[in-house]
Design a protein around this motif. Structure first.
Motif, PDB file in Angstrom:
ATOM      1  N   SER A 232       0.867  -1.179   0.000  1.00  0.00           N
ATOM      2  CA  SER A 232       0.000   0.000   0.000  1.00  0.00           C
ATOM      3  C   SER A 232       0.902   1.226   0.000  1.00  0.00           C
ATOM      4  O   SER A 232       1.468   1.594   1.022  1.00  0.00           O
TER       5      SER A 232
ATOM      6  N   ARG B 299      -1.021   6.823   2.725  1.00  0.00           N
ATOM      7  CA  ARG B 299      -0.996   5.352   2.696  1.00  0.00           C
ATOM      8  C   ARG B 299       0.082   4.904   3.678  1.00  0.00           C
ATOM      9  O   ARG B 299       0.816   5.713   4.229  1.00  0.00           O
TER      10      ARG B 299
ATOM     11  N   GLY C  61      -4.971   1.183  -6.709  1.00  0.00           N
ATOM     12  CA  GLY C  61      -5.937   0.795  -5.690  1.00  0.00           C
ATOM     13  C   GLY C  61      -7.372   1.067  -6.111  1.00  0.00           C
ATOM     14  O   GLY C  61      -7.637   1.738  -7.112  1.00  0.00           O
TER      15      GLY C  61
ATOM     16  N   ASP D 215      -7.531   6.972  -5.349  1.00  0.00           N
ATOM     17  CA  ASP D 215      -6.338   6.182  -5.664  1.00  0.00           C
ATOM     18  C   ASP D 215      -5.873   6.401  -7.099  1.00  0.00           C
ATOM     19  O   ASP D 215      -4.697   6.248  -7.408  1.00  0.00           O
TER      20      ASP D 215
ATOM     21  N   GLY E 284      -1.619   2.554  -4.707  1.00  0.00           N
ATOM     22  CA  GLY E 284      -1.867   1.166  -5.061  1.00  0.00           C
ATOM     23  C   GLY E 284      -0.798   0.262  -4.505  1.00  0.00           C
ATOM     24  O   GLY E 284      -0.209   0.543  -3.451  1.00  0.00           O
ATOM     25  N   SER E 285      -0.522  -0.834  -5.234  1.00  0.00           N
ATOM     26  CA  SER E 285       0.471  -1.806  -4.787  1.00  0.00           C
ATOM     27  C   SER E 285       1.544  -1.987  -5.853  1.00  0.00           C
ATOM     28  O   SER E 285       1.268  -1.916  -7.058  1.00  0.00           O
TER      29      SER E 285
END
Length: 150
Positions: A12, A23, A65, A70, A125-126
């Motif tokens: 994250s 985040r 995300g 996001d 996001g990731s």
């Protein structure tokens, strides 16, 4: 270094051109942040043998995300150790939609990568890698200019 402490997971992460992204891991104020594979989440190595073995590539997956705000802009540069330095693999002028795949590709080697966003419209996001041909993914860690660092 602006990440405190170093090595926090990029499961994250927010990358923002100003200072208001929120985040677990933050890359803010237009900084270029450096991420690398997390050594603690890599699979264990096989015992050394005299037989030739194949080298598994490192696969990178970056996904926006799904939460409100996001979506945003993200530049990603990869260093594969081939002597060409950091090479851009995304376009910073593209606004990535919620739940969209920003990048999903494999490299023979992935030393580290850098992320940056010069827009005040944050991306969150990731960012994860796989060393088993995409069967499982693990978050990377931020080693430079993130809050917190690794």
């Amino acid at each position: 270094d602006k990440c405190t402490p170093l090595g926090d997971s990029t499961a994250s992460i927010v990358v923002d051109g100003d200072g208001n992204g929120n985040r677990a891991v933050k890359c803010l104020n237009g900084d270029t942040c450096t991420l690398e594979n997390n050594p603690t989440s890599s699979p264990t190595k096989s015992p050394v043998t005299l037989q030739p073995t194949s080298i598994e590539p490192t696969c990178l997956r970056i996904i926006t995300g799904g939460s409100r705000y996001d979506d945003g802009y993200l530049n990603v540069f990869v260093n594969t150790g081939d002597g060409n330095g950091y090479v851009e693999i995304t376009q910073g002028d593209v606004k990535y939609a919620l739940n969209s795949v920003v990048a999903e590709q494999c490299f023979l080697a992935l030393v580290d990568l850098q992320v940056v966003n010069s827009s005040t419209n944050a991306w969150a996001g990731s960012i994860e890698t796989s060393v088993d041909d995409g069967i499982s993914y693990a978050p990377m860690v931020c080693i430079d200019k993130c809050t917190p660092l690794g």
